[in-house]
Motif scaffolding. Sequence first.
Motif, PDB file in Angstrom:
ATOM      1  N   GLY A 145       0.879  -1.170  -0.033  1.00 40.18           N
ATOM      2  CA  GLY A 145       0.081   0.157   0.100  1.00 40.18           C
ATOM      3  C   GLY A 145       0.754   1.235  -0.196  1.00 40.18           C
ATOM      4  N   ILE A 146       2.075   1.470   0.395  1.00 42.65           N
ATOM      5  CA  ILE A 146       3.021   2.406   0.482  1.00 42.65           C
ATOM      6  C   ILE A 146       4.239   2.203  -0.599  1.00 42.65           C
ATOM      7  CG2 ILE A 146       4.529   3.662   2.002  1.00 42.65           C
ATOM      8  CD1 ILE A 146       2.881   2.837   4.363  1.00 42.65           C
ATOM      9  N   SER A 147       4.710   0.941  -0.445  1.00 41.84           N
ATOM     10  CA  SER A 147       5.859   0.666  -1.475  1.00 41.84           C
ATOM     11  C   SER A 147       5.900  -0.567  -1.954  1.00 41.84           C
ATOM     12  CB  SER A 147       7.277   1.019  -0.760  1.00 41.84           C
ATOM     13  OG  SER A 147       7.291   0.144   0.442  1.00 41.84           O
ATOM     14  N   GLN A 148       6.829  -0.860  -2.784  1.00 46.28           N
ATOM     15  CA  GLN A 148       6.599  -2.437  -3.517  1.00 46.28           C
ATOM     16  C   GLN A 148       7.860  -2.912  -2.421  1.00 46.28           C
ATOM     17  OE1 GLN A 148       5.256  -3.859  -5.744  1.00 46.28           O
ATOM     18  NE2 GLN A 148       3.957  -1.946  -6.313  1.00 46.28           N
ATOM     19  N   ILE A 149       7.735  -4.383  -1.938  1.00 48.62           N
ATOM     20  CA  ILE A 149       8.427  -4.973  -1.506  1.00 48.62           C
ATOM     21  C   ILE A 149       8.879  -6.268  -1.915  1.00 48.62           C
ATOM     22  CG2 ILE A 149       8.726  -6.584   0.650  1.00 48.62           C
ATOM     23  CD1 ILE A 149       6.245  -4.699   2.068  1.00 48.62           C
ATOM     24  N   PRO A 150      10.338  -6.540  -2.168  1.00 52.30           N
ATOM     25  CA  PRO A 150      10.749  -7.609  -2.809  1.00 52.30           C
ATOM     26  C   PRO A 150      10.731  -8.962  -2.142  1.00 52.30           C
ATOM     27  CG  PRO A 150      12.507  -6.448  -2.274  1.00 52.30           C
ATOM     28  CD  PRO A 150      11.472  -5.618  -1.626  1.00 52.30           C
ATOM     29  N   TYR A 151      10.441 -10.105  -2.856  1.00 49.21           N
ATOM     30  CA  TYR A 151      10.473 -11.551  -2.209  1.00 49.21           C
ATOM     31  C   TYR A 151      10.729 -12.297  -3.317  1.00 49.21           C
ATOM     32  CZ  TYR A 151       5.858 -12.505  -4.238  1.00 49.21           C
ATOM     33  OH  TYR A 151       4.998 -12.730  -5.293  1.00 49.21           O
ATOM     34  N   LEU A 152      11.419 -13.739  -2.789  1.00 54.25           N
ATOM     35  CA  LEU A 152      11.550 -14.463  -3.505  1.00 54.25           C
ATOM     36  C   LEU A 152      10.544 -15.588  -3.600  1.00 54.25           C
ATOM     37  CD1 LEU A 152      15.329 -15.550  -2.304  1.00 54.25           C
ATOM     38  CD2 LEU A 152      14.529 -14.562  -4.602  1.00 54.25           C
TER      39      LEU A 152
END
Length: 158
Positions: A145-152
């Motif tokens: 909702g605020i930023s993009q979060i990276p994940y594998l």
Amino acid sequence: MRHILLILFVITSHFTFAQQNPTRIISYATPIPNDTLIVINGKPTSDGKVLNLISAKDIENIEVLKDAASAAIYGIRGANGVIIVTLKKNVKLLSYEKLLEKFRVRKEYRQHMSYLDNQPINNTAEFYASPSRIKDIRLQWRSNGISQIPYLNIVTNE
């Protein structure tokens, strides 16, 4: 009167000292796990998703322990039963770290949260997979909702 005050002082100071003693042992209740314990070639895991990552042709034997037998052998972790999976002799499961190495995941990406088919992996230390069941490992992004979060995201062949 002095003797009574002296006795009271000794008793209260001893009681206060006993309460402040740092070597006191305090017992806390250990929560009973909700999941069935899964043991694959002697390696325990409580993540049922691991069974989906093992090819059926790689399994030699499956044994189920219930009730007192599982608790007697595996303690509190086996309270809800134990599934013991024995793999064929030539089958080697990959740990989470070995899987990342096999798919050449860059070291800076390894710090991100890991998902298996878009479902979070709770404990990567108890993660094992047959190499044939994993299709790819991709770096993806989720919005909070605020930023993009990276994940594998570990993608299976299914």
